[in-house]
Structures are given as structure tokens and as C-alpha cells.
Design an enzyme around this catalytic site. Structure first.
Site, PDB file in Angstrom:
ATOM      1  N   HIS A  17      56.088  15.579 -57.645  1.00  0.00           N
ATOM      2  CA  HIS A  17      55.227  16.730 -57.880  1.00  0.00           C
ATOM      3  C   HIS A  17      55.025  17.597 -56.688  1.00  0.00           C
ATOM      4  O   HIS A  17      55.306  18.972 -56.646  1.00  0.00           O
ATOM      5  CB  HIS A  17      53.899  16.396 -58.335  1.00  0.00           C
ATOM      6  CG  HIS A  17      53.144  17.550 -59.213  1.00  0.00           C
ATOM      7  ND1 HIS A  17      52.320  18.224 -58.347  1.00  0.00           N
ATOM      8  CD2 HIS A  17      53.258  17.986 -60.392  1.00  0.00           C
ATOM      9  CE1 HIS A  17      51.791  19.271 -59.162  1.00  0.00           C
ATOM     10  NE2 HIS A  17      52.236  19.082 -60.126  1.00  0.00           N
TER      11      HIS A  17
ATOM     12  N   ASP B  65      48.855  18.318 -52.358  1.00  0.00           N
ATOM     13  CA  ASP B  65      49.704  17.579 -53.518  1.00  0.00           C
ATOM     14  C   ASP B  65      49.866  16.284 -52.970  1.00  0.00           C
ATOM     15  O   ASP B  65      49.123  15.576 -52.454  1.00  0.00           O
ATOM     16  CB  ASP B  65      50.977  18.584 -53.806  1.00  0.00           C
ATOM     17  CG  ASP B  65      51.252  18.690 -55.340  1.00  0.00           C
ATOM     18  OD1 ASP B  65      51.553  17.599 -55.856  1.00  0.00           O
ATOM     19  OD2 ASP B  65      51.212  19.813 -55.893  1.00  0.00           O
TER      20      ASP B  65
ATOM     21  N   SER C  10      51.656  23.880 -63.142  1.00  0.00           N
ATOM     22  CA  SER C  10      51.835  23.419 -61.536  1.00  0.00           C
ATOM     23  C   SER C  10      53.145  24.166 -61.159  1.00  0.00           C
ATOM     24  O   SER C  10      53.041  24.255 -59.868  1.00  0.00           O
ATOM     25  CB  SER C  10      52.059  21.705 -61.843  1.00  0.00           C
ATOM     26  OG  SER C  10      51.019  21.216 -61.763  1.00  0.00           O
TER      27      SER C  10
END
Length: 781
Positions: free
Chosen positions: A204, A139, A534
Site C-alpha cells: 500500500h 503509510d 487511498s
């Protein structure tokens, strides 16, 4: 007797007096209450931190007696607890370096929802081996100082781990056992926001990593919203981080490099909430995630991927490889509601994440079109949408609540000093968003009531209340943004495989980043609320890691089978796209531990599949396998023969006879002596036969083969059926989907129909608003 009566009256008076004192104490603004003060994390030592806290307290109090610090936290975030009056708390919130101030409210013992909702409660069975499980996250990096990654209580590392921490401003520990980053060779420069290390500059990666394998954190919320204890799937697991995403994007070469090293590093589960815009995802040879996941599978590593956020458009999945678990997004039983109160005391409910407290103070409200910048009068109509900069007049908007159509223009409203924003559209959004000023998104039908109120008075006023939580009894349902099947690469392999919570998920966040990237947002929090597949992906990654702690030797396919055949059954009544939206159903991490039977598959099974689906040139196949595999040496297989825990049959032509045959092998992992009977559910017009319909086992690990035959007429574009193997204790359920080429067209037509309906509704309410505003003009003329 008389004396007893006096005593009783006296006791009653004392009780009433006590209640009145408590009542006054609770509602008086002058009374001290316990507040939590969350500050920046710029002090390096405990002494300077305490001096900073005392300085903050001295700045807000007028009393001669100093305030006392009741408690403080200094390891991963800077928080202290003190008694303040309401006025002092308000002053504290405005001081430099203070992120947020909120009451220390009494709460029941609870979690931040999502793991409890899918069955993984605080008190589930745990295995000692849990601390040996490693979850790799590919990620945008990680924020190592987050409380979710504290290594307190963790034991030493085992030899199997190739622990490596490549960073100059980053420290690994016994929780984050490794961290690497991968720069692109394209020579594209990093932005000023990027850290040339595994440190996360986007948020994220931190959010997804903590969701999959973070530690419990007792004081967790996003600026007071969703307050509780964050608790994740497998808190004792280790995390290995691979940073491949930068401000410029996530480069394919970096993703491949991460996969390559992850297998050697000894990870057990890979969580990948990524997609590539440049790939042809219908071709597994051009999909770097598919290639990387294939190599991981060969080494016994399961890859879990996000399905994508392009729903409800059909065939919109971005990850499709048959050796991964593809995850869609579902709702939680929690909704965030924000109310708008008008000057006439009417209240309308909408959606947002509004942590601002206007204390019910009423402010003037104005329609965006009435606040247009007269210098740019050509854009007057644009002001109702605010899509352009400088379309609003600061003199008309500053200090007011502005009403706009659509979701855009927040930055323009912030620029001109609006006190708040009311946005509206035909439907309420499923995911709540935070904004840099008080905000709420309303339905068009409610806004007509607001316009009526505005037209009825010369000085219309309103306020936006703080967001509160509401139970969602319809959950779980597939979220509209979650990408749908059918599978565009191999149509007769059902994707997505599973769904998991992906809406309004609270998880860790870099403490140096604002909670959103909207211009004007400066608030920071160690936790943030985000939505998307996600967020769903790490829920299944965590469930797989939890499963792995009980069954460390099981193959990726066997783990996937257990998760799919025990998933919570969903209803097509509440989910229009049925299995194309939710696959086998919503993951149930605890039930998956005891699946009864499993559908296993290995590298050879997938190579047969590829050979039977056009990947039959030696060069192309070897690109995937990395060895000397050749289709000429094996018997090509079809998707119907891949030992998959779901069934998908595509009819050759619409509205005609359909037939198909599937071959499957199940392995007994339940009880040694067991007899399973096939239970089939099918719609009218279709006949589904299972041969044999009874499977008898005498030992664990024993295999049995069976055949499923589908025959009939497909009247609809898609129908749902199922096969359940039942031995009286275990229920091994597999979805069956029969569809034809109309499935995409019908879905598209349905979407178009919805657009038409929405357009008609918008036009209707627009005319209503015009009529109301015409009357308003007549009144004031």
C-alpha cells in the site's frame, strides 16, 4: 510505353510479395518476435544475472544457434529482451524464476493515464524548485529498490532536511531522503511477513508514495496490462517515508509519532491514505490524524487525507478535519474489459484484470451447484456461492471453467483445480480485480444467456479472453465506494473537498509481493493496479506538491483554496450525491497554479472555529493546540465564518424557510489591477445575494471582504448552487450546498430502494435460471 507497363507490373508483384512475407511473418508461430521477460530479482551482480538469462534461453530453444540477449535491465528490477517464437515464449513463462513474458508491442508515447487525465501532462511547466519539495508519506513503508525511487540525476540534499534513514535492510538515496518506522508499545508481535524497518511488506505504501512523487518508468505494466510509461505529478520531488502500518494494523501512537517527526524533518506536504477504526471521527480531539494534521498546519505543512471507501452510504467520510484536504475517488477514462466466449461463438463482456492467455482454447464449463461435494451434500446450494471450503468436488471441477453467483469462492475454485472462474451479480463492478486464475465478473442478465447455452448442449465449453482496455466516455464520475458527506463533525463545512482518480490506478509495487492476497496467487510484478480513495489521495498530494514548487511560501489553506476554486466542475446529473460526493470537483493541478483569488486561513481561524463548536474548555483546546490558547481570550466563530473556499448551509427543519449568512475574505494573487464580478447560480425558490457583488483590487496581496446571503424555501433535501468571481480572465468558483436532515434519510431510502430493485432483478433471473435448468433436466431425462 509498353516497357513502362512491365516495370509497373513488376513493382506491383514485388510489393505484393513483400506484403505476403510480412503477413506470414506476423502470423506464423515459428517466426521470432521480440519478447520482454520479467524475472525474479535474486541475483546480486551483473555476471550472475547474465548467466541466469542465458540459462533460461538455453532451456527454451531447441536450435543449435544460441539466442541473443537484446537488452537487459538490472538496477531495480530484472528484465531482459530476446527474440523468441510463440512456443518458446510459452515455455519461458513456465520456467522457475520467470514472472511474466509478453510481446514487445509498438506503442505510441503515452502515460499510464491518471495524471494526463487531470491535466498534468508530460510537457507542463516545471520549476527548478521542484527538486526542493519534500512529500512525506505516512503509510506502510516503501520498497526502495523500485524504479520509481531511483535517484539517478538528483542533486545533493539541502540543509533544511533532517534526513534520517532508520533501517538495517534499507538504503535511502537522494530520492528517498529519509525513512522511519514506528512500532507499537502494545507488545503485539510482528508477523513473519513484517520487516522491522521502513521496508514495505503490504504494498500500500509503495503504491501511494510512487503515485504522489515517483519517477517516470518507461517499461511499466501489471503483467502486460496498462502498458506504458508511468509518470507521476512531481518526479523531481524528494520522498520521506514514515511506516506506521504493520500486519496487525496502524496504531494511533505510531501515527501521532510520525506526524510529530515529519514536521521537524522539513516535509512540505503530508500524504495520509489511512483511517482508524477506533476513533470517534466526529470529535477532532479523538482523531489522531486530525491532531497530527493540525500541528502540521501550524508549521506550514499541508496534510492530504483519503475520504474512505464506505460509499455510497451518506455521512460515511472517515476523515473530516477542516485543516486538511479530504479526497474522494473518481473514475478514469479507461476501463478494463474481459470477454467470455462460448462454444456457440457468442461473447459476453465483463470486468476483471485477467493477464492469463488461454489462447482462445475452449474448456468445459460447469455451474457451481452441479459440482458440489456430495460428501457435504447439505451444502449443495452453497456451491453456487462457494462461501465454504470443500464445497466443490475436485473430480467435477478440475480443468473446467466454473460459474458462480457473487464474488466469493475464488480460493475454493483454485483449490479444486478449476481452469477459470465466471462470477456474476446484478451490476458490473467499477474496479477491476486480479485473480490467481483466469476470471471474469459478468452481469446477471448475461449469465441467463450462458445458462441457455449450457442447457442446449451436452458438452458446453467456453474460454476467458485476456483483458483489454476500453475508453470510458462518462469519466470522471464519483465511484460508488467513495465515502460521502455530509460532514458529521461540523455539518456546515463541506467535505470531501476534492475528487481525484482512484479506480484502476497503476503504480509501483514491492517486487517480492504477489499482486493480490488471494490464496493461490504467486505472480509478482513491479507495478500493480489498485483502487480506492487511498489511490485518489496521493493524486491530490502530488498536485499540492507541484503547486508548492511554484509557490513555496503559500500556506496550507491558500494551497487548498487554489486547488478547490480551479477544480473541474462536475455534474449532479451523473453524480447522485452531488457535492457530498465530489466537493468542489476534480482536481486540476495545472489550472490551480493561477487561481486569481484565494481564501486563506491560519491557526487562529481554526481555534475560533473550535471554540464556537463545543471545544471551549481550556484543557480540551490545549490538547489540540499544545500551547496556552483559551477560548475566553478570543471571539468564538461559526463554520459559516471560517474562510473556506466552499459554502454549506444546513436548514433547521425540512421543507421550511431557510436563511443563512456567510462572511469571507479573498486575497488577490492574480493581476494587480483587477475587478471581479460575482456570478451566482441557484435553483428556483432560493435567492443568493453577494454583498458587494463587485470587488476591485489595485495590488497583489490586497484583501477584500464580502458576505453571501441565502434565503428561500428548501423543497428538496439538498440543492446545489455556486458562486464564481470573474474578472474576464480568472474564474474563482466555489460550490454552495443547502441541505437539511432529510439528506441522509433520502440517501438511505434511495439506497434501500436500489437494494429492493436489485433483489427483484436477482429473483427474476434466478427463476429464469431455474426454468432453464428444469428444461435441461427434461431434455437429458
Amino acid at each position: 510505353m509498353k516497357g513502362r507497363s512491365y516495370i509497373g507490373v513488376l513493382v506491383l508483384i514485388v510489393c505484393l510479395n513483400s506484403l505476403l512475407v510480412k503477413y506470414h511473418s506476423y502470423f506464423s508461430d515459428d517466426e521470432d518476435k521480440i519478447y520482454i521477460i520479467y524475472t525474479d530479482n535474486t541475483r546480486n551482480n551483473e555476471t550472475s544475472l547474465l548467466l541466469h538469462y542465458k540459462s533460461l534461453l538455453q532451456q527454451v530453444t531447441k536450435r543449435h544457434l544460441p539466442k541473443t540477449i537484446l537488452q537487459y535491465y538490472k538496477k531495480s528490477f530484472s528484465v531482459f529482451v530476446a527474440k523468441l517464437t510463440k512456443e518458446e515464449a510459452k515455455k519461458m513463462a513456465g520456467l522457475k524464476g520467470v514472472v511474466s513474458v509478453f510481446l514487445n508491442q509498438k506503442s505510441n508515447i503515452l502515460t499510464t493515464k491518471s495524471w494526463d487525465f487531470i491535466g498534468l501532462t508530460q510537457y507542463v511547466e516545471r520549476e527548478y524548485y521542484e527538486s526542493d519539495v519534500v512529500v512525506g508519506v505516512i503509510d506502510s513503508g516503501i520498497w526502495p529498490e523500485s524504479s520509481s525511487f531511483d535517484d539517478k540525476g538528483f542533486g545533493p540534499l539541502r540543509n533544511k532536511w533532517n534526513d534520517s534513514c532508520i533501517a538495517f535492510n534499507f538504503s535511502c538515496n537522494r530520492k528517498i531522503i529519509g525513512a522511519k518506522y514506528y512500532l507499537s508499545t502494545s507488545n503485539e508481535p510482528l508477523s513473519q511477513a513484517d520487516f522491522e524497518s521502513p521496508r514495505d511488506s503490504k504494498g500500500h505504501g509503495t503504491h501511494t508514495a510512487s503515485t504522489a512523487a515517483g519517477n517516470p518508468v518507461t517499461i511499466a505494466s501489471m503483467l502486460g496490462l496498462a502498458q506504458g510509461t508511468t509518470r507521476f505529478a512531481i518526479p523531481s520531488a524528494r520522498t520521506f517515508v514514515y511506516k506506521v502500518c504493520w500486519s496487525a494494523g496502524c496504531f494511533d501512537e505510531s501515527i501521532l509519532a510520525a506526524f510529530d517527526e515529519a514536521v521537524l524533518d522539513g516535509v512540505d506536504i503530508l500524504s495520509v491514505s489511512l483511517r482508524s477504526d477506533s476513533i470517534d471521527n466526529t470529535n477532532h480531539f479523538k482523531d489522531v490524524i486530525s491532531i497530527g494534521a493540525f500541528h502540521a498546519m501550524r508549521q506550514g505543512v499541508l496534510t492530504v487525507v483519503a475520504g474512505g471507501n464506505f460509499g455510497p452510504r451518506p455521512a460515511s467520510l472517515h476523515n473530516l478535519s477542516p485543516w486538511t484536504i479530504v479526497v474522494g475517488a473518481s473514475t478514469l477514462d479507461r476501463r478494463f474489459i474481459t470477454a467470455v466466449k462460448l462454444g456457440d461463438n457468442r461473447t459476453y463482456e465483463g470486468v476483471s484484470l485477467n493477464a492469463f492467455d488461454l489462447e482462445e482454447t475452449l474448456y468445459p464449463i460447469i455451474f457451481g451447484e452441479d459440482a458440489s461435494n456430495t460428501i457435504l451434500d447439505v451444502f449443495r446450494r452453497k456451491s453456487r456461492f462457494w462461501k465454504l471450503n470443500n464445497t466443490l468436488d475436485v473430480r467435477l471441477v478440475k480443468g473446467k471453467i466454473v460459474l458462480c453467483e457473487g464474488k466469493e469462492g475464488v480460493e475454493e475454485a483454485f483449490r479444486v483445480g478449476a481452469i477459470g472462474i465466471l462470477m456474476y451479480g446484478p451490476t458490473l463492478p467499477e474496479k477491476a480485480l486480479s485473480y490467481p486464475l483466469p476470471a471474469c465478473f459478468l452481469q446477471t442478465k448475461d449469465v441467463t444467456g450462458i445458462f441457455k447455452y449450457i442447457s442446449s448442449t451436452r458438452n458446453p465449453v467456453a474460454t476467458i479472453l485476456k483483458t483489454y482496455e476500453l475508453n470510458d466516455t462518462l469519466a470522471p464520475v464519483v465511484v460508488s465506494f467513495s465515502s460521502r458527506g455530509p460532514n458529521t463533525a461540523i455539518s456546515e463545512i463541506l467535505k470531501p473537498d476534492l475528487i481525484a482518480p482512484g479506480v484502476n490506478i497503476l503504480s509501483s509495487w514491492p517486487s517480492n509481493l504477489p499482486i493480490s492476497n488471494i490464496l493461490g496467487e504467486t505472480r509478482k510484478s513491479e507495478f500493480n493496479i489498485k483502487s480506492g480513495t487511498s489511490m485518489s489521495c496521493p493524486h491530490v498530494s502530488g498536485a499540492a506538491a507541484y503547486f508548492k514548487s511554484f509557490h513555496p511560501t503559500w500556506s496550507p489553506a491558500a494551497i487548498r483554496s487554489a486547488l478547490m476554486t480551479t477544480a473541474k466542475k462536475m455534474s449532479p446529473v451523473n453524480n447522485r450525491d452531488a457535492e457530498f460526493g465530489y466537493g468542489a470537483g476534480e482536481v486540476d493541478a495545472v489550472k490551480a497554479l493561477h487561481p486569481g483569488l484565494v481564501y486563506d486561513a491560519d491557526e487562529e481561524d481554526y481555534i475560533k472555529l473550535l471554540c464556537g463548536h463545543g471545544f471551549n474548555t481550556t484543557a480540551a483546546l490545549q490538547l489540540i493546540t499544545g500551547d496556552n490558547s483559551s477560548c475566553s481570550e478570543i471571539t468564538p466563530g461559526s463554520a459559516r465564518d471560517l474562510n473556506y473556499p466552499s459554502f454549506a448551509l444546513k436548514a433547521a427543519h425540512p421543507k421550511q424557510h431557510v436563511s443563512g449568512r456567510f462572511h469571507r475574505i479573498v486575497t488577490n494573487v492574480g493581476t494587480p489591477f483587477s475587478t471581479y464580478r460575482a456570478i451566482v447560480t441557484a435553483p428556483r425558490g432560493l435567492h443568493i445575494y453577494v454583498i458587494p457583488s463587485v470587488l476591485s483590487f489595485t495590488s497583489l496581496g490586497e484583501n477584500h471582504t464580502y458576505v453571501v446571503i441565502v434565503d428561500g424555501v428548501l423543497k428538496k433535501s439538498m440543492v446545489s448552487a455556486s458562486l464564481t468571481w470573474d474578472d474576464g480572465y480568472f474564474n474563482v468558483r466555489s460550490p454552495i450546498v443547502i441541505f437539511d436532515e432529510r439528506a441522509e434519510r433520502v440517501a438511505t431510502s434511495s439506497t434501500l430502494r436500489n437494494v429492493v430493485i436489485i433483489t427483484v432483478v436477482v429473483i427474476f433471473f434466478s427463476f429464469a435460471i431455474i426454468i432453464i435448468r428444469y428444461k435441461e433436466l427434461c431434455i437429458f431425462l
